[in-house]
Design a protein around this motif. Sequence first.
Motif, PDB file in Angstrom:
ATOM      1  N   ALA A  35     -20.308 -14.835   3.736  1.00 17.98           N
ATOM      2  CA  ALA A  35     -20.659 -13.602   3.018  1.00 17.98           C
ATOM      3  C   ALA A  35     -20.566 -12.392   3.944  1.00 17.98           C
ATOM      4  O   ALA A  35     -20.083 -11.334   3.548  1.00 17.98           O
ATOM      5  N   GLN A  36     -21.018 -12.559   5.181  1.00 15.34           N
ATOM      6  CA  GLN A  36     -20.941 -11.453   6.133  1.00 15.34           C
ATOM      7  C   GLN A  36     -19.487 -11.126   6.469  1.00 15.34           C
ATOM      8  O   GLN A  36     -19.103  -9.961   6.561  1.00 15.34           O
ATOM      9  N   GLY A  37     -18.670 -12.154   6.629  1.00 15.04           N
ATOM     10  CA  GLY A  37     -17.255 -11.933   6.901  1.00 15.04           C
ATOM     11  C   GLY A  37     -16.555 -11.256   5.735  1.00 15.04           C
ATOM     12  O   GLY A  37     -15.716 -10.374   5.917  1.00 15.04           O
ATOM     13  N   TYR A  38     -16.915 -11.666   4.522  1.00 15.67           N
ATOM     14  CA  TYR A  38     -16.332 -11.050   3.327  1.00 15.67           C
ATOM     15  C   TYR A  38     -16.733  -9.579   3.236  1.00 15.67           C
ATOM     16  O   TYR A  38     -15.889  -8.714   2.980  1.00 15.67           O
ATOM     17  N   ALA A  39     -18.005  -9.280   3.465  1.00 11.79           N
ATOM     18  CA  ALA A  39     -18.470  -7.891   3.417  1.00 11.79           C
ATOM     19  C   ALA A  39     -17.761  -7.052   4.483  1.00 11.79           C
ATOM     20  O   ALA A  39     -17.378  -5.911   4.236  1.00 11.79           O
ATOM     21  N   TYR A  40     -17.564  -7.628   5.666  1.00  8.13           N
ATOM     22  CA  TYR A  40     -16.871  -6.933   6.743  1.00  8.13           C
ATOM     23  C   TYR A  40     -15.412  -6.667   6.363  1.00  8.13           C
ATOM     24  O   TYR A  40     -14.885  -5.576   6.592  1.00  8.13           O
ATOM     25  N   ALA A  41     -14.763  -7.659   5.766  1.00 10.98           N
ATOM     26  CA  ALA A  41     -13.363  -7.505   5.368  1.00 10.98           C
ATOM     27  C   ALA A  41     -13.214  -6.440   4.289  1.00 10.98           C
ATOM     28  O   ALA A  41     -12.274  -5.636   4.328  1.00 10.98           O
ATOM     29  N   VAL A  42     -14.132  -6.409   3.333  1.00 10.44           N
ATOM     30  CA  VAL A  42     -14.079  -5.392   2.277  1.00 10.44           C
ATOM     31  C   VAL A  42     -14.272  -4.011   2.879  1.00 10.44           C
ATOM     32  O   VAL A  42     -13.546  -3.062   2.555  1.00 10.44           O
ATOM     33  N   ASP A  43     -15.226  -3.872   3.796  1.00 14.15           N
ATOM     34  CA  ASP A  43     -15.466  -2.581   4.450  1.00 14.15           C
ATOM     35  C   ASP A  43     -14.241  -2.140   5.244  1.00 14.15           C
ATOM     36  O   ASP A  43     -13.840  -0.973   5.198  1.00 14.15           O
ATOM     37  N   THR A  44     -13.630  -3.083   5.964  1.00 11.50           N
ATOM     38  CA  THR A  44     -12.427  -2.770   6.749  1.00 11.50           C
ATOM     39  C   THR A  44     -11.301  -2.311   5.838  1.00 11.50           C
ATOM     40  O   THR A  44     -10.612  -1.336   6.137  1.00 11.50           O
ATOM     41  N   TRP A  45     -11.120  -3.000   4.725  1.00 15.53           N
ATOM     42  CA  TRP A  45     -10.062  -2.643   3.780  1.00 15.53           C
ATOM     43  C   TRP A  45     -10.306  -1.242   3.215  1.00 15.53           C
ATOM     44  O   TRP A  45      -9.393  -0.427   3.132  1.00 15.53           O
ATOM     45  N   GLN A  46     -11.549  -0.946   2.826  1.00 15.14           N
ATOM     46  CA  GLN A  46     -11.860   0.373   2.259  1.00 15.14           C
ATOM     47  C   GLN A  46     -11.626   1.472   3.279  1.00 15.14           C
ATOM     48  O   GLN A  46     -11.046   2.518   2.963  1.00 15.14           O
ATOM     49  N   ARG A  47     -12.036   1.258   4.508  1.00 14.45           N
ATOM     50  CA  ARG A  47     -11.826   2.267   5.555  1.00 14.45           C
ATOM     51  C   ARG A  47     -10.345   2.454   5.847  1.00 14.45           C
ATOM     52  O   ARG A  47      -9.890   3.561   6.126  1.00 14.45           O
ATOM     53  N   SER A  48      -9.569   1.368   5.789  1.00 13.73           N
ATOM     54  CA  SER A  48      -8.127   1.463   6.014  1.00 13.73           C
ATOM     55  C   SER A  48      -7.453   2.287   4.929  1.00 13.73           C
ATOM     56  O   SER A  48      -6.568   3.092   5.213  1.00 13.73           O
ATOM     57  N   VAL A  49      -7.881   2.102   3.685  1.00 12.96           N
ATOM     58  CA  VAL A  49      -7.315   2.875   2.579  1.00 12.96           C
ATOM     59  C   VAL A  49      -7.651   4.350   2.751  1.00 12.96           C
ATOM     60  O   VAL A  49      -6.792   5.230   2.577  1.00 12.96           O
ATOM     61  N   LEU A  50      -8.899   4.652   3.109  1.00 14.15           N
ATOM     62  CA  LEU A  50      -9.294   6.049   3.318  1.00 14.15           C
ATOM     63  C   LEU A  50      -8.524   6.672   4.486  1.00 14.15           C
ATOM     64  O   LEU A  50      -8.088   7.822   4.410  1.00 14.15           O
ATOM     65  N   PHE A  51      -8.345   5.918   5.571  1.00 11.12           N
ATOM     66  CA  PHE A  51      -7.599   6.419   6.724  1.00 11.12           C
ATOM     67  C   PHE A  51      -6.150   6.707   6.339  1.00 11.12           C
ATOM     68  O   PHE A  51      -5.590   7.739   6.715  1.00 11.12           O
ATOM     69  N   ALA A  52      -5.543   5.787   5.583  1.00 12.48           N
ATOM     70  CA  ALA A  52      -4.157   5.990   5.160  1.00 12.48           C
ATOM     71  C   ALA A  52      -4.026   7.221   4.277  1.00 12.48           C
ATOM     72  O   ALA A  52      -3.048   7.972   4.373  1.00 12.48           O
ATOM     73  N   ASP A  53      -5.011   7.478   3.429  1.00 10.72           N
ATOM     74  CA  ASP A  53      -4.978   8.658   2.567  1.00 10.72           C
ATOM     75  C   ASP A  53      -5.081   9.932   3.396  1.00 10.72           C
ATOM     76  O   ASP A  53      -4.375  10.913   3.138  1.00 10.72           O
ATOM     77  N   VAL A  54      -5.945   9.935   4.397  1.00 10.44           N
ATOM     78  CA  VAL A  54      -6.082  11.104   5.274  1.00 10.44           C
ATOM     79  C   VAL A  54      -4.777  11.346   6.034  1.00 10.44           C
ATOM     80  O   VAL A  54      -4.309  12.484   6.148  1.00 10.44           O
TER      81      VAL A  54
END
Length: 100
Positions: A29-48
């Motif tokens: 569960a912790q790994g999944y939460a970390y992966a989701v957070d990483t994915w969301q931050r990557s999408v935001l970074f790519a948009d910027v």
Amino acid sequence: MNQSQPTAATPDTFAPSMPFASIPGNLFAQGYAYAVDTWQRSVLFADVMRERGNQYQAHMQERVPNVLDFGTELIVDGRTLPRPVNYGLVRIVAPDDLKP
């Protein structure tokens, strides 16, 4: 009766609801939460980065791309000289509300 109004969104508002992720030992569960957070931050970074690239392209399309925000008049374009150079001579135009 004073009812509290909802406040601004917190960083966890948009994260998936995983109350069991905070239980020690639940590595999946912790790994999944970390992966989701990483994915969301990557999408935001790519948009910027996309927005910044668009701003750069618009800036480079200008005839004389200046980094200062003053009105200017181009006097000599160095690229048109007999020995071309990578600069130009410009005159800064005084703002309308400034006395000459």
